[in-house]
Motif scaffolding. Sequence first.
Motif, PDB file in Angstrom:
ATOM      1  N   ARG A  91      46.227 -13.355 -35.023  1.00  0.00           N
ATOM      2  CA  ARG A  91      45.768 -13.712 -33.677  1.00  0.00           C
ATOM      3  C   ARG A  91      46.970 -13.977 -32.761  1.00  0.00           C
ATOM      4  O   ARG A  91      47.009 -13.512 -31.625  1.00  0.00           O
ATOM      5  CB  ARG A  91      44.890 -14.959 -33.735  1.00  0.00           C
ATOM      6  N   ASP A  92      47.955 -14.708 -33.295  1.00  0.00           N
ATOM      7  CA  ASP A  92      49.146 -15.010 -32.498  1.00  0.00           C
ATOM      8  C   ASP A  92      49.909 -13.740 -32.155  1.00  0.00           C
ATOM      9  O   ASP A  92      50.425 -13.590 -31.050  1.00  0.00           O
ATOM     10  CB  ASP A  92      50.077 -15.956 -33.275  1.00  0.00           C
ATOM     11  N   HIS A  93      49.950 -12.829 -33.123  1.00  0.00           N
ATOM     12  CA  HIS A  93      50.695 -11.594 -32.900  1.00  0.00           C
ATOM     13  C   HIS A  93      50.062 -10.767 -31.777  1.00  0.00           C
ATOM     14  O   HIS A  93      50.769 -10.216 -30.934  1.00  0.00           O
ATOM     15  CB  HIS A  93      50.752 -10.794 -34.199  1.00  0.00           C
ATOM     16  N   MET A 102      38.431 -11.633 -34.220  1.00  0.00           N
ATOM     17  CA  MET A 102      37.760 -11.829 -32.929  1.00  0.00           C
ATOM     18  C   MET A 102      37.011 -13.152 -32.856  1.00  0.00           C
ATOM     19  O   MET A 102      36.714 -13.639 -31.778  1.00  0.00           O
ATOM     20  CB  MET A 102      36.767 -10.698 -32.665  1.00  0.00           C
ATOM     21  N   TYR A 103      36.673 -13.703 -34.021  1.00  0.00           N
ATOM     22  CA  TYR A 103      35.868 -14.917 -34.017  1.00  0.00           C
ATOM     23  C   TYR A 103      36.726 -16.123 -33.655  1.00  0.00           C
ATOM     24  O   TYR A 103      37.944 -16.081 -33.763  1.00  0.00           O
ATOM     25  CB  TYR A 103      35.210 -15.117 -35.392  1.00  0.00           C
ATOM     26  N   PRO A 104      36.074 -17.220 -33.218  1.00  0.00           N
ATOM     27  CA  PRO A 104      36.847 -18.411 -32.872  1.00  0.00           C
ATOM     28  C   PRO A 104      37.641 -18.903 -34.081  1.00  0.00           C
ATOM     29  O   PRO A 104      37.169 -18.821 -35.209  1.00  0.00           O
ATOM     30  CB  PRO A 104      35.766 -19.440 -32.489  1.00  0.00           C
ATOM     31  N   ALA A 105      38.833 -19.399 -33.829  1.00  0.00           N
ATOM     32  CA  ALA A 105      39.677 -19.894 -34.914  1.00  0.00           C
ATOM     33  C   ALA A 105      39.015 -21.101 -35.576  1.00  0.00           C
ATOM     34  O   ALA A 105      38.307 -21.864 -34.931  1.00  0.00           O
ATOM     35  CB  ALA A 105      41.044 -20.268 -34.356  1.00  0.00           C
ATOM     36  N   ARG A 106      39.219 -21.236 -36.890  1.00  0.00           N
ATOM     37  CA  ARG A 106      38.732 -22.394 -37.637  1.00  0.00           C
ATOM     38  C   ARG A 106      39.898 -22.975 -38.423  1.00  0.00           C
ATOM     39  O   ARG A 106      40.826 -22.248 -38.784  1.00  0.00           O
ATOM     40  CB  ARG A 106      37.675 -21.972 -38.675  1.00  0.00           C
ATOM     41  N   SER A 107      39.791 -24.258 -38.765  1.00  0.00           N
ATOM     42  CA  SER A 107      40.906 -24.882 -39.493  1.00  0.00           C
ATOM     43  C   SER A 107      41.084 -24.239 -40.865  1.00  0.00           C
ATOM     44  O   SER A 107      42.181 -24.166 -41.388  1.00  0.00           O
ATOM     45  CB  SER A 107      40.670 -26.383 -39.624  1.00  0.00           C
ATOM     46  N   GLU A 108      39.982 -23.729 -41.451  1.00  0.00           N
ATOM     47  CA  GLU A 108      40.114 -23.182 -42.798  1.00  0.00           C
ATOM     48  C   GLU A 108      40.488 -21.688 -42.812  1.00  0.00           C
ATOM     49  O   GLU A 108      40.497 -21.065 -43.864  1.00  0.00           O
ATOM     50  CB  GLU A 108      38.833 -23.422 -43.609  1.00  0.00           C
ATOM     51  N   ASP A 109      40.801 -21.108 -41.657  1.00  0.00           N
ATOM     52  CA  ASP A 109      41.191 -19.694 -41.624  1.00  0.00           C
ATOM     53  C   ASP A 109      42.440 -19.459 -42.472  1.00  0.00           C
ATOM     54  O   ASP A 109      43.320 -20.319 -42.546  1.00  0.00           O
ATOM     55  CB  ASP A 109      41.493 -19.262 -40.177  1.00  0.00           C
ATOM     56  N   LEU A 110      42.524 -18.254 -43.065  1.00  0.00           N
ATOM     57  CA  LEU A 110      43.728 -17.880 -43.805  1.00  0.00           C
ATOM     58  C   LEU A 110      44.917 -17.887 -42.845  1.00  0.00           C
ATOM     59  O   LEU A 110      44.776 -17.505 -41.679  1.00  0.00           O
ATOM     60  CB  LEU A 110      43.556 -16.467 -44.384  1.00  0.00           C
ATOM     61  N   PRO A 111      46.105 -18.289 -43.337  1.00  0.00           N
ATOM     62  CA  PRO A 111      47.280 -18.330 -42.449  1.00  0.00           C
ATOM     63  C   PRO A 111      47.580 -16.963 -41.836  1.00  0.00           C
ATOM     64  O   PRO A 111      47.968 -16.870 -40.663  1.00  0.00           O
ATOM     65  CB  PRO A 111      48.421 -18.784 -43.369  1.00  0.00           C
ATOM     66  N   GLN A 112      47.358 -15.887 -42.604  1.00  0.00           N
ATOM     67  CA  GLN A 112      47.681 -14.562 -42.063  1.00  0.00           C
ATOM     68  C   GLN A 112      46.718 -14.177 -40.935  1.00  0.00           C
ATOM     69  O   GLN A 112      47.068 -13.398 -40.052  1.00  0.00           O
ATOM     70  CB  GLN A 112      47.701 -13.494 -43.164  1.00  0.00           C
ATOM     71  N   LEU A 113      45.506 -14.759 -40.968  1.00  0.00           N
ATOM     72  CA  LEU A 113      44.561 -14.489 -39.883  1.00  0.00           C
ATOM     73  C   LEU A 113      45.048 -15.182 -38.596  1.00  0.00           C
ATOM     74  O   LEU A 113      45.041 -14.582 -37.513  1.00  0.00           O
ATOM     75  CB  LEU A 113      43.159 -14.970 -40.277  1.00  0.00           C
ATOM     76  N   SER A 114      45.498 -16.413 -38.725  1.00  0.00           N
ATOM     77  CA  SER A 114      46.034 -17.115 -37.552  1.00  0.00           C
ATOM     78  C   SER A 114      47.263 -16.380 -37.021  1.00  0.00           C
ATOM     79  O   SER A 114      47.421 -16.219 -35.804  1.00  0.00           O
ATOM     80  CB  SER A 114      46.434 -18.544 -37.924  1.00  0.00           C
ATOM     81  N   LEU A 115      48.113 -15.913 -37.936  1.00  0.00           N
ATOM     82  CA  LEU A 115      49.307 -15.176 -37.509  1.00  0.00           C
ATOM     83  C   LEU A 115      48.928 -13.900 -36.764  1.00  0.00           C
ATOM     84  O   LEU A 115      49.546 -13.545 -35.766  1.00  0.00           O
ATOM     85  CB  LEU A 115      50.170 -14.811 -38.724  1.00  0.00           C
TER      86      LEU A 115
END
Length: 498
Positions: free
Chosen positions: A486-488, A471-484
Motif C-alpha cells: 500500500r505504501d509503495h 484495496m481494502y481498508p488497512a487493519r492492524s493484523e494485515d501482513l507487513p508486505q501488504l502494508s508495504l
Amino acid sequence: MAFQAGSFLPCKGTLLLLFSLLCCHFGVGEGQYKGFRRLSRVQGSSSSSRRGALDEQWFPQKLDHFNGADRREWKQRYFVNEAFYKPGGPVFLMIGGEGPANPAWMQYGTWLTYAEKLGALCLMLEHRFYGKSHPTPDLGTDNLRFLSSRQALADLAHFRTVMAEARGLTDRKWVAFGGSYPGSLAAWFRLKYPHLVHASVATSAPVHATINFPEYLEVVRHSLALENAECPLLVKKASDTLVERLKDPKTYDNITTDFNLCSKLQIQTEMDSAYLLETLAGTFMDVVQYNEDNRAFEGVVGTNVTIKVLCGVMTDSTLGEPYARYAAVARLMMDTFSMKCLNASFDTYLRDMTNTSWDGPAAGGGRQWVYQTCTEFGFYQSTDSPNQPFTGFPLEYQVKQCANFYNVSAEMLAEAVAQTNEYYGGYDIRSSRIVFPNGSIDPWHALGITQDITPDLTAVFIKGTAHCANMYPARSEDLPQLSLARDHVLLLLQQWLK
Ligand SMILES: *[C@@H]1O[C@H](CO)[C@@H](O)[C@H](O)[C@H]1NC(C)=O
Ligand SMILES: *[C@@H]1O[C@H](CO)[C@@H](O)[C@H](O)[C@H]1NC(C)=O
Ligand SMILES: *[C@@H]1O[C@H](CO)[C@@H](O)[C@H](O)[C@H]1NC(C)=O
Ligand SMILES: *[C@@H]1O[C@H](CO)[C@@H](O)[C@H](O)[C@H]1NC(C)=O
Ligand SMILES: *[C@@H]1O[C@H](CO)[C@@H](O)[C@H](O)[C@H]1NC(C)=O
Ligand SMILES: *[C@@H]1O[C@H](CO)[C@@H](O)[C@H](O)[C@H]1NC(C)=O
C-alpha cells in the motif's frame, strides 16, 4: 435469491453460489446486499460530507459511442466524495465493474487514504449494464451487444471529459483505480485514452484474455497446499469419489441428502453433473480467491471461513471419509449463509440465466458478465489441468453455455477472445504510469502483469494475499508486505503526480 453456479460470475451471491469469482467487493454473498444496506444505516449517523458520498447521481451517456448516427442516451450512475479535495489536487476515478457499484468504496478503502494524503476529489462511475445503470429496457441478447469493455471505456472517457469541464478540473491530473475486471479497465483506460488519464492503479487485473483458464484451479491447489500439503489431495479424493458415485443413479438419494440439495438429484446430461461438481468446487474457489478479504467490518456482513477452516474440515478424520468431509464443507457454507438447501439443477440455472428482465434472478450481474466472457474474455476456470484437485467441469461445458445463453458459438468465442488481445495487447501492454498490484494466492494473478515491464509500468507483488487485498481498508493484523505494498503504491502516486 436463486442459487446458481457459473464460476466466472461477478459480485453477487453467496460463496457457494460461485457468484463472485472476479470481483473486489465488500462483505459477502447475499450478505453483500444485506451488508450494504446495513452499512448505509450505520453511515446515516456519520458526518454529512461522508453521507453525501452515498448519494447517487446520474450522468447522460450515449448508448453507442461508436456510431455517430445513433443519438440514443441513457443515465449512468455515479458517486462523488469531495471530503478530501484540496484546490489544485488530483481527481481519482474508481471504475465500476461487473456488479452494482458499491457506495461503500466512497467511504472505505485504501484509495481514500491516498485521496486524503494527496488532496484528491473522488468519483466512482458504475459500469454500464450493472447495478442501476440500465442502457436498454431489458437484457435481451440484442441489447447486450452494447455491453463491452470498449463501450465502458468510452463511457469513462466521456464522463471524464464532461465532468472536468463542468467542475473546472480540466487541468487536474486524473488517476484511475480498479480491482479485478475494473483493474483491467483502469489499465486500458490509461492505454487507450492517455490524454484523459495521467496514471492508473490496476489491482489484480487480468489483462490477458484466454478461453481456457485451467491455471485458476492450479493456483487454488497451490494455495490449499500452502496451508496443508494433504488438503488438496483429500479434496481430490473426495471429488473423485463423488464423480464415481454420480455414475450410479442408485446413489442419488444419498448425494441429495449428503449435500442437502433442494430437490432430488437428477442427471440427464453432462451439463447437470458438471453444474453440480462446479457448484461444490466453487466453495473452495471462492474461499481461496477471497481468503481473509471477506471479513466483517463496520457493519458489513463477513465470513470467518478461510482456507485454514476449509482445510481443517478436510483433514478432520472424525468426520469420516474425505467424501463426507467434502459434504461437511458444503453444509458449513450453507450454515454460514443461512441457506436452507443447495440448488444444483442446471435447468434452473439455464432458466435464470436466460431471463432477460432487469428484475430477473441473474440481472445482478450474472447474465451480463457471462455475456462479456462469451464475447470478449473467456476466462473459463475449467478442470482441464491434471495439476489440480477437481474433476468434471471441462472447457466444453463452459463454452456450451455461451450457445445456451446467448447463441454464441465456440468459433465466435475464439475470434472474440483473440480480438480482445489484439486490441489491448494482453501481457504486452505498452503504456506508462500504471501499477499492477498482484496477490500471490489470488488465482487471477496468472493472467496479470506480475513483472515490471518498464520502471513506470510496474508490478507490486504481495506474498500471501488474495484478490484485491490492497484495496481494502488497512487493519492492524494485515501482513507487513501488504502494508508495504500500500505504501509503495502511494509513493508511486506521489512521484507520478509531482
Ligand atoms: C432454489 O431454486 C428455486 C427455483 O428457482 C428457488 O425458488 C429457491 O429459492 C432456490 N433456493 C435456494 C436456497 O436458493
Ligand atoms: C446410502 O447411505 C446409506 C447410509 O450411509 C448406506 O447404508 C447405503 O449403502 C447408501 N446407498 C447407496 C446406494 O450407496
Ligand atoms: C465464525 O464465527 C462465528 C461467530 O463469531 C462462530 O460462531 C463460528 O464458530 C465461527 N466459525 C468458524 C468456522 O470459525
Ligand atoms: C424473469 O424473472 C422475473 C423476476 O423474477 C419473473 O417475474 C419473470 O416471470 C421471469 N421471466 C421468465 C420468462 O421466466
Ligand atoms: C443463432 O445464431 C445462428 C448463426 O449466427 C443464427 O442463424 C440463428 O438464427 C441464431 N438463433 C437464434 C435463436 O437467435
Ligand atoms: C507476482 O506474482 C507472481 C506469482 O506469485 C510472482 O511469481 C511474481 O514474482 C510477482 N511479480 C512481482 C513483480 O513480484
